[in-house]
Design a protein around this motif. Structure first.
Motif, mmCIF file in Angstrom:
data_model
loop_
_atom_site.group_PDB
_atom_site.id
_atom_site.type_symbol
_atom_site.label_atom_id
_atom_site.label_comp_id
_atom_site.label_asym_id
_atom_site.label_seq_id
_atom_site.Cartn_x
_atom_site.Cartn_y
_atom_site.Cartn_z
ATOM 1 N N UNK A 33 12.088 -3.726 7.075
ATOM 2 C CA UNK A 33 10.767 -3.338 7.576
ATOM 3 C C UNK A 33 10.282 -4.451 8.496
ATOM 4 N N UNK A 42 12.937 -0.433 17.033
ATOM 5 C CA UNK A 42 13.760 0.523 17.762
ATOM 6 C C UNK A 42 14.824 -0.171 18.599
ATOM 7 N N UNK A 44 16.186 -3.061 18.065
ATOM 8 C CA UNK A 44 17.224 -3.628 17.200
ATOM 9 C C UNK A 44 18.098 -2.533 16.621
ATOM 10 N N UNK A 45 17.488 -1.399 16.268
ATOM 11 C CA UNK A 45 18.295 -0.287 15.736
ATOM 12 C C UNK A 45 19.340 0.134 16.761
ATOM 13 N N UNK A 55 24.077 5.254 10.831
ATOM 14 C CA UNK A 55 22.612 5.348 10.875
ATOM 15 C C UNK A 55 22.008 4.007 10.437
ATOM 16 N N UNK A 57 18.305 2.805 9.689
ATOM 17 C CA UNK A 57 16.870 3.062 9.635
ATOM 18 C C UNK A 57 16.142 1.755 9.365
ATOM 19 N N UNK A 58 15.347 1.335 10.335
ATOM 20 C CA UNK A 58 14.519 0.142 10.173
ATOM 21 C C UNK A 58 13.073 0.579 10.381
ATOM 22 N N UNK A 59 12.258 0.381 9.370
ATOM 23 C CA UNK A 59 10.865 0.805 9.485
ATOM 24 C C UNK A 59 10.053 -0.242 10.236
ATOM 25 N N UNK A 60 8.908 0.196 10.721
ATOM 26 C CA UNK A 60 8.027 -0.701 11.471
ATOM 27 C C UNK A 60 6.595 -0.442 11.037
#
Lengths: 450, 462
Positions: A33, A42, A44-45, A55, A57-60
């Motif tokens: 996160x 985004x 970095x993803x 996949x 998924x990294x939240x922000x």
């Protein structure tokens, strides 16, 4: 000596939160996160997905202008709640960014408030790490995240379980898989932190998984205080105290530091360390692999001897690569890292001392402009590093042996094995063949036998 | 808990025919939702990136420059300066004491080293916080070096990608009108909102050349500073990616009276229609342009259509999901897929407007899911719900499709295959065909459930 520029051209590093996000990707059912603007997560993803093809998924907390003025606490809390709603998450790893570090958000306090506010919910483990992007590289972020996990998740010494904590640093999923299997062969129960072996190189799915399988289980991290020892690869990015240091200080777990096991001598060293913890004889497979590596080093020595290499990338990884290149008779002529480091020069010199007669140009805090300028007069035959060296390889018309991260212009970067005798042999084959391919291509008549 | 579509996101998803049309959009991304969007900086960076003889300096910590280094497949026929990644790489001390000195020194040394025609300086989150006066630094350096040095106000947190487009247009607009327009043909256009991915702008320029229309400036694919400086001399602006460049077109209309048309070079009808629009516009000046254009389109189509028909036999009835950056692409692709006998059943974008989505709803089939600012779990759910065969998106969406054993077409800015123009339509059809026809899908666990159970078991045991 190349000129010193104020600006950076084609950086040979990534930013601090990137390293932390990668570490959290190696924890079972964890969601990284990033506390900052939406773009960081985004970008970095995208960068990570291009390499691993999994996949990510990294939240922000997706902060806007208002949060930048009034603080990002509300968005952080709301974001964690949303992550909990969407994912069966066992750990949320919150890393700061330049934005939230600069506005002075106290993430530790926000997380405490969150725990109190939502004490009626079954909460995941919440870990935070300070990763201002204007301080250090992705590797400082990596090591800081591992240390935060050791510091915040391991609450007590717990039961002595005889296992060994392994903190391997930033390697490929193939490397993590290899290390786990090696532990099994040697009857050593590793808690490897992090473990990207499956999370970042997984299987095909029959149904979509909100989070990938694999990763270090949180319960195992909690039990790290009861381990017989901690083995840590590399120099840990110049942190005043590493994760192994934290576990030693707080719970008396002995810390053992050894180089990343790339090449013959570093793998020998690691095997010796492993043998101290092993409850059975060292496995025959590795003895065979060692013999096969030596056999190949003899078979190929003429092809590779004296070849001049430029090596670049992360500090610990580059030092380990140099050690191996020196062993096989390759002469590193320029060794560079994007990190600022007082210890880099000594570490490279030390790795090469026994096996190389002349020392390379050694540069820390380097970008690809520096590397290009330094390499101009050095006549290298080979480039060894990640895919961002391609521009230079193309300009010089020399082969680039792609290792490490990121590999954005080839397939299968996540499956490159670097460590152990087996990894050394695989690297050796690629190095020798790159030299052979070039000389064959450039030979006016071509040839069909060596 | 596992709620795929969060309550706050429900108004950004619409199923055609199931409810009256209503779409919330153009709002900030929801915290914790894992949006596929980037930031303001990203919007500016992607638009200006292809200007090949300009220096692009990112003023901020290293990440913003690292993650955008050589990121677009926007190729140049000459200078390659745009492919280098320049940063002031701000450090802790710069954040404390301000980054203006470092910015100024960086600009001066880089301009000296590379002799660019102009310099764009991008602000990032941190610059917005520490309050560097970029405008003043740029003005000083411009005065001394004699080249335009343009601040791009793209602080990441000050909105979303769309604000970044605006900042880019504003920066470019400062260049427009500063060049000599002598010698520009009365039959001339600017190509706005095309980025010359895999050489696409060249395909379109060749059509215009055959029609007898001069292209003054590519904005921004294979772009040049001097062209942009004199592009107010063109008779017409053609706006493709409207999100990115519509504002520039509007500003030019207001100040220079340059009219604009919306166009698209993707697909058969839209490509042809765009050329006809240009022919109609100039017909008063040169009546023969119409017959030249008809002839051009006829020649291209007589080559293309039989080849499409051949591929169509294998593609008939397949279902498509797409998630794109801006929605102009979605309109054209829906039509393009109809030519291949395929149906678009899910369509979404990062930055569509309410108007865009309304138009999408009008041209899409009943049951189609329309989504704004989606995220991986939502997209995965839609792929499954509609049982799609091919997903169209960018690098971040690719693993979502692949993990489910679904084909994928990269229609984003990294791609290496030209998909515009009539030849691009053929390339596109071939790419879709290659993906649909690959034998690999028959081995995927979702298609053979018995095997899937074994595979899952092995994965657990292994």
């Amino acid at each position: 000596m190349a000129e010193n520029y104020v600006s950076t051209t084609n950086a040979c590093k990534m930013c601090t939160p990137m390293g932390a996000a990668l570490v959290f990707k190696g924890i079972e059912n964890a969601v990284p996160f990033l506390h900052g603007s939406q773009g960081c997560a985004t970008y970095m993803r995208r960068y990570i997905i291009s390499h691993y093809r999994e996949p990510v998924d990294i939240a922000s907390s997706a902060l806007g202008e208002k949060s930048a003025v009034y603080g990002g606490g509300p968005n952080l809390k709301k974001g964690i709640l949303n992550v909990m709603r969407k994912y069966d998450v066992s750990l949320v790893g919150v890393a700061t960014t330049c934005l939230t570090e600069t506005i002075g958000d106290d993430v530790g306090r926000y997380l405490n408030e969150f725990r109190e506010e939502f004490s009626d919910l079954s909460l995941p483990e919440l870990v935070h790490v300070s990763t201002p992007s204007y301080s250090g590289t992705h590797m400082e972020g990596w090591h800081a995240a591992v240390r935060s996990l050791a510091d915040q998740v391991v609450k007590d010494k717990g039961r002595a379980h005889g296992g060994v904590n392994l903190l391997p640093g930033f390697l490929s999923p193939a490397d993590y898989r290899f290390l786990k299997a090696l532990g099994e062969r040697a009857c050593v129960r590793f808690t490897m932190l992090p473990d990207l072996s499956e999370t970042m190189d997984g299987v095909i799915w029959d149904d979509y998984h909100s989070l990938p399988d694999g990763g270090t289980p949180v319960a195992e991290i909690r039990a790290m205080g009861g381990a017989a020892g901690t083995v840590e690869f590399g120099m840990s990015g110049g942190l005043p105290e590493s994760a192994a240091g934290v576990l030693e200080r707080k719970f008396g777990v002995p810390a053992r530091r050894t180089a990343m096991p790339i090449g013959l001598r570093a793998t020998d060293q690691f095997m010796d360390v492993l043998a101290e913890f092993a409850s059975c004889d060292m496995p025959a497979k590795d003895a065979f692999d060692r013999g096969r590596l030596l056999d190949a080093m003899v078979d190929g020595h003429k092809y590779i001897f004296g070849k001049r290499a430029v090596v670049y990338g992360e500090e610990d990884f580059v030092v380990a690569l140099c050690s191996f290149l020196g062993e096989i008779g390759v002469q590193p002529v320029l060794v560079a890292t994007g990190a600022k480091s007082d210890r880099f020069k000594a570490a490279v010199t030390n790795a090469l001392a026994e096996v190389c007669q002349t020392m390379p140009v050694i540069r820390d805090d380097a970008d690809f402009k520096d590397i290009e300028d330094e390499a101009a007069e050095l006549n290298p035959d080979l480039l060894v590093g990640h895919s961002k060296g391609y521009k230079l390889a193309r300009a010089k018309n020399i082969p680039l042996i792609r290792v490490g991260f990121p590999i954005h212009d080839r397939f299968g970067g996540q499956r490159i094995l670097h460590v152990g005798y087996e990894g050394a042999l695989a690297l050796y084959d690629r190095l020798v063949n790159a030299v052979l391919e070039k000389s064959q291509d450039e030979c006016p008549v071509g040839y069909g036998y060596l | 808990m596992n709620q795929t579509i969060l309550d706050e996101r429900k108004s950004q998803v619409h199923r055609i025919g199931e409810e009256p049309f209503a779409m919330a959009c153009n709002r900030p991304s929801l915290a914790g939702a894992v949006s596929q969007r980037a930031c303001v900086f990203c919007g500016s960076r992607v638009v200006l990136y292809p200007i090949a003889d300009a220096l692009h300096l990112v003023h901020g910590p290293i990440g913003c420059a690292t993650y955008t280094w050589d990121i677009r497949g926007a190729i140049s026929s000459g200078p390659q300066l745009h492919r280098l990644s320049f940063s002031t790489d701000l450090q802790e001390m710069d954040v404390i004491f301000g980054g203006e000195k470092k910015l100024e020194a960086s600009l001066r040394e880089l301009i000296q080293l590379h002799s660019p025609k102009a310099a764009f300086v991008y602000s990032t989150c941190i610059v917005g916080l520490i309050g560097d006066d970029m405008e003043a630094v740029c003005r000083r350096v411009s005065a001394d070096t004699g080249i335009p040095v343009l601040p791009v106000m793209s602080e990441g947190f000050k909105g979303n990608k769309r604000e970044g487009y605006t900042a880019a247009c504003k920066a470019m607009f400062r260049l427009v009108g500063t060049g000599d327009t002598a010698g520009i043909s009365p039959m001339s256009v600017n190509i706005l909102g095309d980025f010359n991915l895999a050489g696409e702008t060249w395909i379109v320029r060749e059509y215009f050349r055959k029609m007898g229309v001069e292209v003054v400036a590519n904005v921004t694919g294979d772009g040049r500073v001097d062209d942009i400086r004199r592009c107010h001399g063109a008779a017409l602006n053609l706006v493709q990616c409207s999100g990115a460049t519509m504002e520039l077109a509007k500003m030019m209309q207001e100040k220079y009276g340059t009219p604009f048309h919306r166009v698209s070079y993707l697909g058969v009808e839209d490509m042809a229609e765009s050329l006809y629009k240009v022919a109609d516009f100039f017909a008063g000046h040169d009546p023969s342009i119409k017959s030249r254009t008809v002839e051009l389109v006829r020649a291209e189509l007589s080559d293309l259509m039989p080849k499409l028909a051949e591929l169509r036999t294998d593609l008939e009835g397949k279902k498509v999901a797409m998630y794109v950056g801006g929605s102009f692409k979605a309109f054209s692709l829906i039509k393009a897929f109809r030519h291949l006998g395929m149906r678009v059943v899910v369509v979404g974008s990062q930055t569509g407007t309410e108007e865009d989505y309304k138009e999408l709803a009008e041209i899409s089939d009943p049951g189609t899911i329309i989504v704004d600012d989606a995220n991986p779990l939502e997209l995965a759910q839609f792929i499954k719900e509609k049982d799609v065969d091919v997903f169209v998106g960018g690098v971040k969406e690719r693993p979502i499709a692949y993990k489910l054993g679904v084909g994928f077409c990269d229609h984003n800015h990294e791609r290496k295959i030209a998909l515009e123009g009539f030849v691009g339509m053929y390339n596109f059809a071939r790419e879709i065909h290659a993906s649909v026809m690959s034998p690999v899908w028959r081995f995927m666990p979702r298609r053979s459930p018995a095997r899937a159970a074994c595979a899952a078991k092995e994965a657990v045991n292994g």
